[in-house]
Write a protein that holds these residues in place. Structure first.
Motif, PDB file in Angstrom:
ATOM      1  N   CYS A 130       0.646  -1.145   0.049  1.00 20.94           N
ATOM      2  CA  CYS A 130       0.060  -0.127  -0.057  1.00 20.94           C
ATOM      3  C   CYS A 130       0.920   1.255   0.017  1.00 20.94           C
ATOM      4  O   CYS A 130       0.363   2.333  -0.108  1.00 20.94           O
ATOM      5  CB  CYS A 130      -1.060  -0.032   1.169  1.00 20.94           C
ATOM      6  SG  CYS A 130      -0.217   0.307   2.536  1.00 20.94           S
ATOM      7  N   HIS A 187      -6.277 -12.371  -3.077  1.00 24.13           N
ATOM      8  CA  HIS A 187      -6.322 -11.842  -4.314  1.00 24.13           C
ATOM      9  C   HIS A 187      -5.390 -12.385  -5.260  1.00 24.13           C
ATOM     10  O   HIS A 187      -5.689 -12.518  -6.346  1.00 24.13           O
ATOM     11  CB  HIS A 187      -6.096 -10.055  -4.236  1.00 24.13           C
ATOM     12  CG  HIS A 187      -6.235  -9.290  -5.363  1.00 24.13           C
ATOM     13  ND1 HIS A 187      -7.548  -8.784  -5.895  1.00 24.13           N
ATOM     14  CD2 HIS A 187      -5.528  -9.036  -6.468  1.00 24.13           C
ATOM     15  CE1 HIS A 187      -7.563  -8.342  -6.855  1.00 24.13           C
ATOM     16  NE2 HIS A 187      -6.310  -8.245  -7.241  1.00 24.13           N
ATOM     17  N   CYS A 195      -5.399   0.789  -4.960  1.00 24.76           N
ATOM     18  CA  CYS A 195      -6.117  -0.333  -4.083  1.00 24.76           C
ATOM     19  C   CYS A 195      -5.337  -0.745  -2.688  1.00 24.76           C
ATOM     20  O   CYS A 195      -4.127  -0.697  -2.907  1.00 24.76           O
ATOM     21  CB  CYS A 195      -6.533  -1.507  -4.602  1.00 24.76           C
ATOM     22  SG  CYS A 195      -7.146  -2.669  -3.639  1.00 24.76           S
ATOM     23  N   SER A 196      -5.857  -0.162  -1.363  1.00 21.55           N
ATOM     24  CA  SER A 196      -4.936  -0.303  -0.260  1.00 21.55           C
ATOM     25  C   SER A 196      -4.745  -1.737   0.201  1.00 21.55           C
ATOM     26  O   SER A 196      -3.805  -1.897   0.938  1.00 21.55           O
ATOM     27  CB  SER A 196      -5.705   0.154   0.686  1.00 21.55           C
ATOM     28  OG  SER A 196      -7.166  -0.348   0.968  1.00 21.55           O
ATOM     29  N   SER A 197      -5.223  -2.696  -0.488  1.00 20.49           N
ATOM     30  CA  SER A 197      -5.223  -4.268  -0.424  1.00 20.49           C
ATOM     31  C   SER A 197      -4.217  -4.658  -1.247  1.00 20.49           C
ATOM     32  O   SER A 197      -3.255  -5.260  -1.005  1.00 20.49           O
ATOM     33  CB  SER A 197      -6.328  -5.097  -0.310  1.00 20.49           C
ATOM     34  OG  SER A 197      -7.167  -4.361   0.613  1.00 20.49           O
ATOM     35  N   GLU A 237      -4.746  -2.263  -8.646  1.00 15.80           N
ATOM     36  CA  GLU A 237      -5.699  -1.365  -9.572  1.00 15.80           C
ATOM     37  C   GLU A 237      -5.714  -0.001  -9.168  1.00 15.80           C
ATOM     38  O   GLU A 237      -5.338   0.277  -7.949  1.00 15.80           O
ATOM     39  CB  GLU A 237      -7.320  -2.079  -9.535  1.00 15.80           C
ATOM     40  CG  GLU A 237      -7.010  -3.117 -10.139  1.00 15.80           C
ATOM     41  CD  GLU A 237      -8.723  -3.785 -10.390  1.00 15.80           C
ATOM     42  OE1 GLU A 237      -9.534  -2.826 -10.308  1.00 15.80           O
ATOM     43  OE2 GLU A 237      -8.960  -5.055 -10.589  1.00 15.80           O
ATOM     44  N   TRP A 263      -8.508   3.334  -0.246  1.00 11.46           N
ATOM     45  CA  TRP A 263      -9.565   3.104  -1.401  1.00 11.46           C
ATOM     46  C   TRP A 263      -9.299   1.541  -1.740  1.00 11.46           C
ATOM     47  O   TRP A 263      -8.211   1.103  -1.768  1.00 11.46           O
ATOM     48  CB  TRP A 263      -9.411   4.038  -2.471  1.00 11.46           C
ATOM     49  CG  TRP A 263     -10.275   3.406  -3.797  1.00 11.46           C
ATOM     50  CD1 TRP A 263     -11.705   3.334  -3.881  1.00 11.46           C
ATOM     51  CD2 TRP A 263      -9.729   2.768  -5.001  1.00 11.46           C
ATOM     52  NE1 TRP A 263     -11.959   2.836  -5.283  1.00 11.46           N
ATOM     53  CE2 TRP A 263     -10.893   2.163  -5.784  1.00 11.46           C
ATOM     54  CE3 TRP A 263      -8.501   2.115  -5.321  1.00 11.46           C
ATOM     55  CZ2 TRP A 263     -10.790   1.587  -6.864  1.00 11.46           C
ATOM     56  CZ3 TRP A 263      -8.302   1.472  -6.366  1.00 11.46           C
ATOM     57  CH2 TRP A 263      -9.483   1.123  -7.104  1.00 11.46           C
ATOM     58  N   GLU A 264     -10.160   0.761  -1.692  1.00 10.86           N
ATOM     59  CA  GLU A 264     -10.263  -0.765  -2.438  1.00 10.86           C
ATOM     60  C   GLU A 264     -10.767  -0.641  -3.656  1.00 10.86           C
ATOM     61  O   GLU A 264     -12.045  -0.408  -3.572  1.00 10.86           O
ATOM     62  CB  GLU A 264     -10.620  -1.682  -1.294  1.00 10.86           C
ATOM     63  CG  GLU A 264      -9.715  -1.681  -0.172  1.00 10.86           C
ATOM     64  CD  GLU A 264     -10.147  -3.032   0.963  1.00 10.86           C
ATOM     65  OE1 GLU A 264      -9.271  -3.586   1.212  1.00 10.86           O
ATOM     66  OE2 GLU A 264     -11.451  -3.048   0.885  1.00 10.86           O
ATOM     67  N   CYS A 265     -10.190  -1.610  -4.505  1.00  9.38           N
ATOM     68  CA  CYS A 265     -11.013  -1.805  -5.713  1.00  9.38           C
ATOM     69  C   CYS A 265     -12.076  -3.048  -5.597  1.00  9.38           C
ATOM     70  O   CYS A 265     -12.282  -3.437  -4.328  1.00  9.38           O
ATOM     71  CB  CYS A 265      -9.935  -2.736  -6.567  1.00  9.38           C
ATOM     72  SG  CYS A 265      -9.242  -4.367  -5.952  1.00  9.38           S
ATOM     73  N   CYS A 296     -11.106  -6.534  -4.294  1.00  9.70           N
ATOM     74  CA  CYS A 296     -10.906  -6.839  -3.023  1.00  9.70           C
ATOM     75  C   CYS A 296     -12.057  -6.475  -2.008  1.00  9.70           C
ATOM     76  O   CYS A 296     -12.036  -7.141  -0.941  1.00  9.70           O
ATOM     77  CB  CYS A 296      -9.807  -5.865  -2.401  1.00  9.70           C
ATOM     78  SG  CYS A 296      -8.256  -6.193  -3.411  1.00  9.70           S
TER      79      CYS A 296
END
Length: 219
Positions: free
Chosen positions: A83, A117, A192-194, A198, A214-216, A219
């Protein structure tokens, strides 16, 4: 016999309290000989406990959980390789590292989301090592997935330094295109923070000024 055993386990768990939330019904006991700490599976992260999702599925309390034996980090850049946010300057329950390159650092929650993921393509996000890295993550309580990676083939895990740099929103509204990014404002690019695989412009995903991560959709 299976039904009878299940009932017995439930009956015994009802008598035990979770050392984390103090409520009854704790069915998990630390595997360390002589330790009688019990806890609920959902409480494990709050109590910094480790559950190993392989083999005998052993569980450990915070005191007896496995520890990573990593050398001092060559670089002093205390950022998560996933991240890119700050991590602790030492290995802990929340901050983990790669046993192969010894340099990658990441938040536990980041590497867990990446594991789910990435599926069978799970590997170190920095040096791309797979076998020793995967074994270490399993030992440290990271749950893996046996499915194919959720991203498209063109979005494979990148070595550290090759940061994802495009907006993947269904409809990109940026006049400069998907590759355009600014430091702040509506065209700031969020990863994406995970999974960090993306990205999106703030405006393209309606992210407000108070957004911190923000997460896609995957995730």
């Amino acid at each position: 016999f299976l039904v009878a055993d299940t009932r017995h386990v439930i009956k015994e768990a009802a008598k035990k309290s979770c050392f984390i939330c103090y409520k009854m019904g704790a069915s998990i006991t630390c595997c360390e000989t002589g330790c009688d700490r019990t806890f609920h599976l959902p409480c494990a992260p709050d109590g910094e406990c480790v559950t190993q999702y392989f083999g005998a599925y052993r569980c450990f309390c915070w005191e007896h959980r496995p520890q990573q034996a990593l050398q001092a980090r060559p670089s002093q850049d205390n950022t998560c390789s996933i991240c890119l946010d700050t991590v602790e300057n030492k290995i802990s329950y929340k901050t983990m590292g790669c046993p192969a390159c010894q340099d990658a650092r990441f938040h536990r929650h980041c590497i867990q989301r990446l594991a789910l993921h990435a599926g069978i393509s799970f590997r170190c996000p920095c040096c791309l090592n797979q076998e020793p890295f995967m074994r270490e993550m399993l030992t440290m309580g990271i749950r893996l997935s046996k499915r194919p990676p959720s991203w498209e083939s063109g979005q494979a895990v990148r070595p550290l330094g090759q940061r994802h740099s495009r907006c993947d929103a269904g409809t990109c509204l940026c006049p400069g295109g998907r590759e355009h990014a600014e430091e702040e404002g509506p065209w700031q690019l969020w990863l994406c923070s995970s999974c960090a695989a993306e990205g999106t412009h703030s405006h393209c995903s309606s992210l407000g000024n108070n957004t911190y991560s923000w997460e896609c959709s995957t995730c």
